[in-house]
Design a protein around this motif. Sequence first.
Motif, PDB file in Angstrom:
ATOM      1  N   LEU A  52       0.832  -1.196   0.000  1.00 41.73           N
ATOM      2  CA  LEU A  52       0.000   0.000   0.000  1.00 41.73           C
ATOM      3  C   LEU A  52       0.870   1.251   0.000  1.00 41.73           C
ATOM      4  O   LEU A  52       1.877   1.312   0.708  1.00 41.73           O
ATOM      5  CB  LEU A  52      -0.909   0.001   1.223  1.00 41.73           C
ATOM      6  CG  LEU A  52      -1.688  -1.290   1.476  1.00 41.73           C
ATOM      7  CD1 LEU A  52      -2.549  -1.152   2.716  1.00 41.73           C
ATOM      8  CD2 LEU A  52      -2.519  -1.670   0.266  1.00 41.73           C
ATOM      9  N   CYS A  53       0.461   2.236  -0.772  1.00 39.78           N
ATOM     10  CA  CYS A  53       1.176   3.516  -0.870  1.00 39.78           C
ATOM     11  C   CYS A  53       0.150   4.626  -0.697  1.00 39.78           C
ATOM     12  O   CYS A  53      -0.191   5.330  -1.656  1.00 39.78           O
ATOM     13  CB  CYS A  53       1.891   3.617  -2.222  1.00 39.78           C
ATOM     14  SG  CYS A  53       2.980   2.220  -2.567  1.00 39.78           S
ATOM     15  N   PRO A  54      -0.362   4.803   0.506  1.00 35.18           N
ATOM     16  CA  PRO A  54      -1.542   5.661   0.698  1.00 35.18           C
ATOM     17  C   PRO A  54      -1.370   7.101   0.244  1.00 35.18           C
ATOM     18  O   PRO A  54      -2.313   7.688  -0.305  1.00 35.18           O
ATOM     19  CB  PRO A  54      -1.786   5.578   2.210  1.00 35.18           C
ATOM     20  CG  PRO A  54      -1.232   4.246   2.598  1.00 35.18           C
ATOM     21  CD  PRO A  54      -0.011   4.078   1.734  1.00 35.18           C
ATOM     22  N   LEU A  55      -0.202   7.711   0.453  1.00 38.62           N
ATOM     23  CA  LEU A  55      -0.027   9.102   0.045  1.00 38.62           C
ATOM     24  C   LEU A  55      -0.017   9.232  -1.472  1.00 38.62           C
ATOM     25  O   LEU A  55      -0.644  10.138  -2.032  1.00 38.62           O
ATOM     26  CB  LEU A  55       1.255   9.678   0.651  1.00 38.62           C
ATOM     27  CG  LEU A  55       1.226   9.884   2.169  1.00 38.62           C
ATOM     28  CD1 LEU A  55       2.595  10.287   2.689  1.00 38.62           C
ATOM     29  CD2 LEU A  55       0.184  10.934   2.562  1.00 38.62           C
ATOM     30  N   THR A  56       0.669   8.331  -2.155  1.00 40.91           N
ATOM     31  CA  THR A  56       0.664   8.364  -3.618  1.00 40.91           C
ATOM     32  C   THR A  56      -0.710   8.026  -4.165  1.00 40.91           C
ATOM     33  O   THR A  56      -1.195   8.651  -5.121  1.00 40.91           O
ATOM     34  CB  THR A  56       1.714   7.393  -4.177  1.00 40.91           C
ATOM     35  OG1 THR A  56       3.022   7.881  -3.863  1.00 40.91           O
ATOM     36  CG2 THR A  56       1.592   7.248  -5.686  1.00 40.91           C
ATOM     37  N   GLU A  57      -1.362   7.039  -3.579  1.00 40.95           N
ATOM     38  CA  GLU A  57      -2.696   6.651  -4.053  1.00 40.95           C
ATOM     39  C   GLU A  57      -3.688   7.801  -3.893  1.00 40.95           C
ATOM     40  O   GLU A  57      -4.564   7.994  -4.751  1.00 40.95           O
ATOM     41  CB  GLU A  57      -3.152   5.402  -3.299  1.00 40.95           C
ATOM     42  CG  GLU A  57      -2.378   4.161  -3.724  1.00 40.95           C
ATOM     43  CD  GLU A  57      -2.256   3.094  -2.655  1.00 40.95           C
ATOM     44  OE1 GLU A  57      -1.501   2.127  -2.894  1.00 40.95           O
ATOM     45  OE2 GLU A  57      -2.878   3.227  -1.586  1.00 40.95           O
ATOM     46  N   ALA A  58      -3.535   8.582  -2.836  1.00 38.25           N
ATOM     47  CA  ALA A  58      -4.380   9.761  -2.672  1.00 38.25           C
ATOM     48  C   ALA A  58      -4.008  10.835  -3.681  1.00 38.25           C
ATOM     49  O   ALA A  58      -4.878  11.468  -4.291  1.00 38.25           O
ATOM     50  CB  ALA A  58      -4.250  10.302  -1.246  1.00 38.25           C
ATOM     51  N   SER A  59      -2.700  11.040  -3.876  1.00 40.10           N
ATOM     52  CA  SER A  59      -2.234  12.052  -4.828  1.00 40.10           C
ATOM     53  C   SER A  59      -2.733  11.780  -6.242  1.00 40.10           C
ATOM     54  O   SER A  59      -3.125  12.699  -6.964  1.00 40.10           O
ATOM     55  CB  SER A  59      -0.700  12.094  -4.808  1.00 40.10           C
ATOM     56  OG  SER A  59      -0.197  12.883  -5.862  1.00 40.10           O
ATOM     57  N   LEU A  60      -2.729  10.518  -6.638  1.00 39.12           N
ATOM     58  CA  LEU A  60      -3.109  10.152  -7.996  1.00 39.12           C
ATOM     59  C   LEU A  60      -4.607   9.902  -8.154  1.00 39.12           C
ATOM     60  O   LEU A  60      -5.071   9.633  -9.261  1.00 39.12           O
ATOM     61  CB  LEU A  60      -2.339   8.906  -8.434  1.00 39.12           C
ATOM     62  CG  LEU A  60      -0.815   9.065  -8.541  1.00 39.12           C
ATOM     63  CD1 LEU A  60      -0.159   7.741  -8.906  1.00 39.12           C
ATOM     64  CD2 LEU A  60      -0.458  10.136  -9.563  1.00 39.12           C
ATOM     65  N   GLY A  61      -5.344   9.987  -7.059  1.00 41.24           N
ATOM     66  CA  GLY A  61      -6.774   9.745  -7.154  1.00 41.24           C
ATOM     67  C   GLY A  61      -7.110   8.296  -7.431  1.00 41.24           C
ATOM     68  O   GLY A  61      -8.118   7.997  -8.089  1.00 41.24           O
ATOM     69  N   ASP A  62      -6.290   7.380  -6.925  1.00 39.22           N
ATOM     70  CA  ASP A  62      -6.483   5.965  -7.241  1.00 39.22           C
ATOM     71  C   ASP A  62      -7.758   5.402  -6.632  1.00 39.22           C
ATOM     72  O   ASP A  62      -8.499   4.666  -7.269  1.00 39.22           O
ATOM     73  CB  ASP A  62      -5.299   5.142  -6.727  1.00 39.22           C
ATOM     74  CG  ASP A  62      -4.029   5.367  -7.527  1.00 39.22           C
ATOM     75  OD1 ASP A  62      -4.115   5.877  -8.657  1.00 39.22           O
ATOM     76  OD2 ASP A  62      -2.945   5.018  -7.021  1.00 39.22           O
ATOM     77  N   GLY A  63      -7.978   5.695  -5.360  1.00 41.22           N
ATOM     78  CA  GLY A  63      -9.095   5.104  -4.648  1.00 41.22           C
ATOM     79  C   GLY A  63      -8.645   4.659  -3.277  1.00 41.22           C
ATOM     80  O   GLY A  63      -7.543   4.984  -2.825  1.00 41.22           O
ATOM     81  N   ILE A  64      -9.476   3.884  -2.582  1.00 34.95           N
ATOM     82  CA  ILE A  64      -9.224   3.485  -1.203  1.00 34.95           C
ATOM     83  C   ILE A  64      -9.203   1.964  -1.103  1.00 34.95           C
ATOM     84  O   ILE A  64     -10.156   1.285  -1.496  1.00 34.95           O
ATOM     85  CB  ILE A  64     -10.295   4.058  -0.255  1.00 34.95           C
ATOM     86  CG1 ILE A  64     -10.284   5.589  -0.306  1.00 34.95           C
ATOM     87  CG2 ILE A  64     -10.080   3.571   1.184  1.00 34.95           C
ATOM     88  CD1 ILE A  64     -11.406   6.240   0.479  1.00 34.95           C
ATOM     89  N   PHE A  65      -8.136   1.443  -0.578  1.00 36.16           N
ATOM     90  CA  PHE A  65      -7.968   0.008  -0.335  1.00 36.16           C
ATOM     91  C   PHE A  65      -8.963  -0.464   0.723  1.00 36.16           C
ATOM     92  O   PHE A  65      -9.258   0.242   1.687  1.00 36.16           O
ATOM     93  CB  PHE A  65      -6.529  -0.219   0.132  1.00 36.16           C
ATOM     94  CG  PHE A  65      -6.202  -1.633   0.515  1.00 36.16           C
ATOM     95  CD1 PHE A  65      -6.002  -2.592  -0.458  1.00 36.16           C
ATOM     96  CD2 PHE A  65      -6.061  -1.993   1.853  1.00 36.16           C
ATOM     97  CE1 PHE A  65      -5.670  -3.897  -0.113  1.00 36.16           C
ATOM     98  CE2 PHE A  65      -5.726  -3.287   2.211  1.00 36.16           C
ATOM     99  CZ  PHE A  65      -5.536  -4.247   1.228  1.00 36.16           C
ATOM    100  N   ASP A  66      -9.442  -1.688   0.562  1.00 34.91           N
ATOM    101  CA  ASP A  66     -10.406  -2.256   1.511  1.00 34.91           C
ATOM    102  C   ASP A  66      -9.641  -2.841   2.703  1.00 34.91           C
ATOM    103  O   ASP A  66      -9.546  -4.055   2.887  1.00 34.91           O
ATOM    104  CB  ASP A  66     -11.246  -3.327   0.815  1.00 34.91           C
ATOM    105  CG  ASP A  66     -12.410  -3.808   1.667  1.00 34.91           C
ATOM    106  OD1 ASP A  66     -12.514  -3.387   2.843  1.00 34.91           O
ATOM    107  OD2 ASP A  66     -13.204  -4.622   1.165  1.00 34.91           O
ATOM    108  N   GLY A  67      -9.120  -1.945   3.528  1.00 38.65           N
ATOM    109  CA  GLY A  67      -8.226  -2.357   4.598  1.00 38.65           C
ATOM    110  C   GLY A  67      -8.890  -3.180   5.683  1.00 38.65           C
ATOM    111  O   GLY A  67      -8.315  -4.158   6.169  1.00 38.65           O
ATOM    112  N   ALA A  68     -10.084  -2.801   6.095  1.00 42.58           N
ATOM    113  CA  ALA A  68     -10.740  -3.503   7.195  1.00 42.58           C
ATOM    114  C   ALA A  68     -11.043  -4.958   6.824  1.00 42.58           C
ATOM    115  O   ALA A  68     -10.776  -5.880   7.599  1.00 42.58           O
ATOM    116  CB  ALA A  68     -12.023  -2.773   7.585  1.00 42.58           C
TER     117      ALA A  68
END
Length: 459
Positions: free
Chosen positions: A295-311
């Motif tokens: 997971l690369c949360p800051l990059t994924e947010a920057s690129l508008g990728d979406g949200i991983f189903d972490g739970a």
Amino acid sequence: MDKMWLLARALLPDGFAQNVRVTVRDGLFVAVEPNVTPDGASADGAQRIAGLALPGVPNLHCHAFQRGMAGLAERRGPASDSFWTWREVMYRFLAHLTPDDAEAIAAFAYMQMLERGFSTVAEFHYLHHDVDGTPYADLGEMAGRIAAAAAATGIGLTLLPSLYGYGGLGGQPAVAGQRRFLNDPERFSRLVERSRVLVSTVPGARIGIAPHSLRAVTPDTLRAALEIAPDGPIHIHAAEQVKEVEDCVAWSGRRPVEWLLDEMPVDRRWVLIHTTHMTPDETVRLARSGAVAGLCPLTEASLGDGIFDGARYLGSGGRFGVGTDSNIDIDPAGELRQLEYAQRLAHRARNVMATAEGESTGRRLLSEVLAGGAQALAQPAGAIAPGCRADLVVLDTTHPDLAAVASDRVLDTFLFVAGREAVATVMAGGAIVVEGGRHRGREAITARYGATLKRILAA
């Protein structure tokens, strides 16, 4: 020769401990002894380190060269911006990058990682050739620059030469901007072997492979890559973007993670990067495979990728780690904070990644990324314990946000409040590389990086 340090406080596998003497040999902890007498014979010869020592955090996904283009893609284009328009900015940036530039940028990125709490890095390395796509005289020229940057900064390295052969699913031709990345399996095999030689000078370095994505390989070339590397980690981008998923369904009738789980021997060696867009069934299957979700949360947010189903993933026993990917903001605490906050937004709840009532979210997140990151890098990392890499991140417990808290609350406050400002000392592979929050080579590394960017951005 053994070296010893006396840690005022440390997070050990079985919990927090006081006055911990650690003995280091050849970059590894060979003894960890809590509760020694701090002023007595048991501490003789040990250099004292104040603060709270945590295991160094593994960074499981990095494209070092992208640190140099941070901030260049924050201007809206004529159409809706996306990952795909960001990629065009990357291609233009690469048109000016020399091997010297790549080394300078990587050294700066690795320096920042160390200053902020990462102690090892998995370099997903796909920048191989000259600007026109011609291989350098030394096929491993760019891999050698990554190894040199790691050696100069002291960060632990797992180098992942990337196989990139095509421009889209089903073997579509590559575009001009991708020509610096391209290899067929035969040349890739030679690149892996050359990279193995080049990283042998970096203490504790590991080699794996990184088939770039299902866009960049075919089933046949992916299988060929696996035959080239019968051991070591295997990293691949998967299901980062909705368009990627739609294109994969159009090509194969299956989604990217589904296809990989069906067609490839996905197990503990594998790291699937992003996996942002998975169905519940894919999420559970990936969790049960033993692989790591990168997971690369800051990059994924920057690129508008979406949200991983972490739970769902964590609840199914899945293992994950974090990486800095595009290196827009190098910060392990920031990655974990973004991961948890994205879950809160998605579920409209709090402390989503904690798994039991009363559990510290910071402790859970840190424990998961230490274990998942060590597995992903194939490094004996992630714990202050005999046999593990001698990697420490020492927090300044006189920092005003940390001074009045103890136990797991220190971890919560570090990750969610103080962040990188609290990092005082960092040990990587048994060497102190950061003191007082500053890397030992900061001045020279920063000057070289600044000069490099001035030349590239003026081109």
